[in-house]
Design a protein around this motif. Structure first.
Motif, short mmCIF file in Angstrom:
data_model
loop_
_atom_site.label_atom_id
_atom_site.label_comp_id
_atom_site.label_asym_id
_atom_site.label_seq_id
_atom_site.Cartn_x
_atom_site.Cartn_y
_atom_site.Cartn_z
N LYS A 1 0.82 -1.21 0.00
CA LYS A 1 0.00 0.00 0.00
C LYS A 1 0.86 1.27 0.00
CE LYS A 1 -3.79 -2.46 0.54
NZ LYS A 1 -4.82 -2.57 -0.53
N ASN A 2 2.16 1.10 -0.32
CA ASN A 2 3.11 2.24 -0.27
C ASN A 2 3.12 2.88 1.11
OD1 ASN A 2 3.92 2.10 -3.04
ND2 ASN A 2 1.97 3.06 -3.61
N GLY A 3 2.97 2.03 2.13
CA GLY A 3 2.97 2.52 3.50
C GLY A 3 4.27 2.25 4.22
N GLN A 4 4.22 2.27 5.53
CA GLN A 4 5.41 2.16 6.35
C GLN A 4 5.26 1.02 7.36
OE1 GLN A 4 6.34 5.49 9.14
NE2 GLN A 4 8.29 5.62 8.06
N PHE A 5 6.31 0.22 7.47
CA PHE A 5 6.36 -0.86 8.46
C PHE A 5 7.24 -0.41 9.62
CE2 PHE A 5 8.87 -4.52 10.03
CZ PHE A 5 7.86 -5.27 10.60
N LEU A 6 6.70 -0.49 10.83
CA LEU A 6 7.41 -0.03 12.02
C LEU A 6 7.71 -1.20 12.94
CD1 LEU A 6 5.07 3.03 12.79
CD2 LEU A 6 7.29 3.11 11.63
N LEU A 7 8.79 -1.06 13.70
CA LEU A 7 9.15 -2.04 14.70
C LEU A 7 9.09 -1.39 16.07
CD1 LEU A 7 10.23 -4.88 15.44
CD2 LEU A 7 12.54 -3.96 15.16
N ARG A 8 8.54 -2.12 17.05
CA ARG A 8 8.50 -1.64 18.43
C ARG A 8 8.92 -2.78 19.35
NH1 ARG A 8 3.31 0.28 18.78
NH2 ARG A 8 2.35 -1.45 19.89
N ILE A 9 9.71 -2.48 20.34
CA ILE A 9 10.13 -3.48 21.31
C ILE A 9 9.31 -3.31 22.58
CG2 ILE A 9 12.03 -4.35 22.70
CD1 ILE A 9 12.34 -4.91 19.73
N GLU A 10 8.49 -4.33 22.89
CA GLU A 10 7.61 -4.25 24.06
C GLU A 10 8.33 -4.87 25.26
OE1 GLU A 10 3.70 -5.74 23.05
OE2 GLU A 10 3.26 -3.85 22.02
N ASP A 11 9.11 -4.04 25.92
CA ASP A 11 9.97 -4.50 27.01
C ASP A 11 9.55 -3.95 28.37
OD1 ASP A 11 10.62 -1.89 26.41
OD2 ASP A 11 12.79 -2.19 26.45
N ILE A 12 8.24 -3.82 28.58
CA ILE A 12 7.79 -3.33 29.89
C ILE A 12 8.03 -4.35 30.99
CG2 ILE A 12 6.07 -1.69 29.02
CD1 ILE A 12 3.92 -3.82 29.48
N ARG B 1 10.47 -5.85 32.66
CA ARG B 1 11.92 -5.72 32.81
C ARG B 1 12.54 -6.96 33.45
NH1 ARG B 1 13.54 -3.24 29.26
NH2 ARG B 1 15.50 -2.68 30.29
N SER B 2 11.75 -7.72 34.19
CA SER B 2 12.30 -8.91 34.84
C SER B 2 12.61 -10.02 33.85
CB SER B 2 11.32 -9.42 35.91
OG SER B 2 10.12 -9.88 35.31
N ARG B 3 11.95 -10.02 32.69
CA ARG B 3 12.13 -11.08 31.70
C ARG B 3 12.82 -10.61 30.43
NH1 ARG B 3 7.07 -12.89 29.86
NH2 ARG B 3 8.11 -14.75 29.04
N SER B 4 12.82 -9.31 30.17
CA SER B 4 13.43 -8.78 28.95
C SER B 4 14.95 -8.86 29.06
CB SER B 4 12.99 -7.33 28.73
OG SER B 4 11.59 -7.26 28.51
N ARG B 5 15.58 -9.22 27.95
CA ARG B 5 17.03 -9.36 27.91
C ARG B 5 17.58 -8.68 26.66
NH1 ARG B 5 15.86 -10.61 32.22
NH2 ARG B 5 16.30 -12.53 33.40
N PRO B 6 18.70 -7.94 26.77
CA PRO B 6 19.28 -7.27 25.60
C PRO B 6 19.70 -8.24 24.51
CG PRO B 6 20.76 -7.15 27.51
CD PRO B 6 19.45 -7.63 28.01
N GLU B 7 20.13 -9.45 24.89
CA GLU B 7 20.53 -10.41 23.86
C GLU B 7 19.36 -10.87 23.01
OE1 GLU B 7 20.48 -12.76 27.86
OE2 GLU B 7 20.97 -10.73 27.13
N TRP B 8 18.17 -10.95 23.62
CA TRP B 8 16.99 -11.31 22.85
C TRP B 8 16.57 -10.16 21.93
CZ3 TRP B 8 16.76 -16.07 22.36
CH2 TRP B 8 16.85 -16.97 23.42
N GLU B 9 16.73 -8.93 22.39
CA GLU B 9 16.43 -7.78 21.53
C GLU B 9 17.35 -7.78 20.31
OE1 GLU B 9 16.40 -2.88 21.70
OE2 GLU B 9 16.22 -4.03 23.57
N THR B 10 18.63 -8.03 20.54
CA THR B 10 19.58 -8.11 19.42
C THR B 10 19.19 -9.21 18.46
OG1 THR B 10 21.39 -7.25 20.78
CG2 THR B 10 22.00 -8.48 18.81
N GLN B 11 18.75 -10.35 19.00
CA GLN B 11 18.34 -11.48 18.16
C GLN B 11 17.12 -11.12 17.32
OE1 GLN B 11 19.92 -14.83 18.20
NE2 GLN B 11 18.87 -14.63 16.24
#
Length: 298
Positions: free
Chosen positions: A33-44, A46-56
């Protein structure tokens, strides 16, 4: 307004084939549709979010051939926004503190006079134990508590969102589109009674997160100007909550596409603990992005 979709994973484990399907579907729909695809990291969480998984996540999505504007929006940078909105909802007497645990809720909901507990988008529909207690005490003028979960008083919310239920049948709706070029589209309707009876008082602020999925996703979609939300069918019932919050907060309502779920051979939907179907594992075994597309039917 430019059409915009988004993919919003949590960095709490490896992306699997279900994530691949959702991300590719959102990406391809936007590009068609000639639109835009966005990425968002839902890391609220904090006890389970890990930087290595974000990189992955970044590595896997780039390998699949997807691209998005930088910088990526991370929920962990938006706590002040969530707090401000919670303060507003609290001042409007739309929230109340809840000290019930899961066992308390299950016991109260299954008491003999209640019958079998009803299930809603978040599990057992909350029976209102703390709401009744809080209203008896009176909440006006009290500061918003930060050390307990806060629930949305659904009856008050429906009352304040009168503009959402504008017709004689007290019915609201959101626009839903289907998968594929030949899929049917149309409005999905729901009533005030359904919000009270089949959704109930959902949690909008958790003790360990400061917010909740329902609140943060609504605020973040609005902040990113997302026009089309592409996500799994398992979140279809929760969309009523999000549309209600959008009305209460005077935010635009996107168009929704709730896609089919990718399942294993036993018919179970995939989870992050199912590493055998992780995108990274397929990559290690020599699969190509085209192979992944074929595996999920794209």
């Amino acid at each position: 307004m430019t059409l915009a979709t988004r993919f919003a994973p949590s960095p709490t484990g490896p992306l699997h084939l279900g994530h691949a399907y959702s991300a590719i579907l959102a990406h391809d729909f936007a590009k068609s549709k000639n639109g835009q695809f966005l990425l968002r990291i839902e890391d609220i969480d904090r006890s389970r979010s890990r930087p290595e998984w974000e990189t992955q996540i970044y590595d896997d999505l780039h390998w699949l051939g997807l691209s998005w504007p930088e910088p990526v929006l991370c929920q962990s940078t938006r706590t002040a926004v969530y707090d401000a909105v919670l303060d507003d909802l609290w001042s409007r007497e739309l929230l109340y503190p809840c000290s019930c645990n899961r066992k308390d809720i299950a016991n109260a909901a299954s008491a003999p006079q209640e019958g079998a507990p009803l299930l809603g988008p978040d599990g057992i529909i909350y029976p209102g134990t703390c709401r009744t207690r809080w209203k008896q005490q009176g909440s006006s003028g009290k500061p918003r508590p930060l050390d307990v979960p806060l629930r949305l008083d659904m009856a008050t919310a429906v009352e304040q969102a009168k503009s959402l239920f504008q017709n004689d049948n007290n019915t609201a709706s959101f626009q839903e589109i289907g998968e594929g070029p030949s899929a049917e589209s149309g409005g999905v309707r729901f009533t005030q009674a359904e919000m009270l009876e089949t959704v109930g008082d959902v949690v909008l602020s958790r003790r360990d997160m400061g917010t909740s999925y329902h609140l943060s996703v609504v605020l973040d979609d609005a902040a990113q100007k997302v026009t089309h939300v592409v996500r799994g069918r398992d979140l279809f019932e929760a969309t009523r909550i999000h549309v209600l919050l959008q009305a209460l907060l005077n935010l635009p309502t996107p168009i929704y596409l709730h896609h089919r779920l990718i399942r294993d051979q036993a018919g179970n939907r995939l989870a992050k603990r199912d590493d055998a179907r992780a995108i990274a594992k397929f990559r290690e075994e020599g699969a190509t992005p085209e192979d992944i597309r074929a595996m999920v039917g794209l």
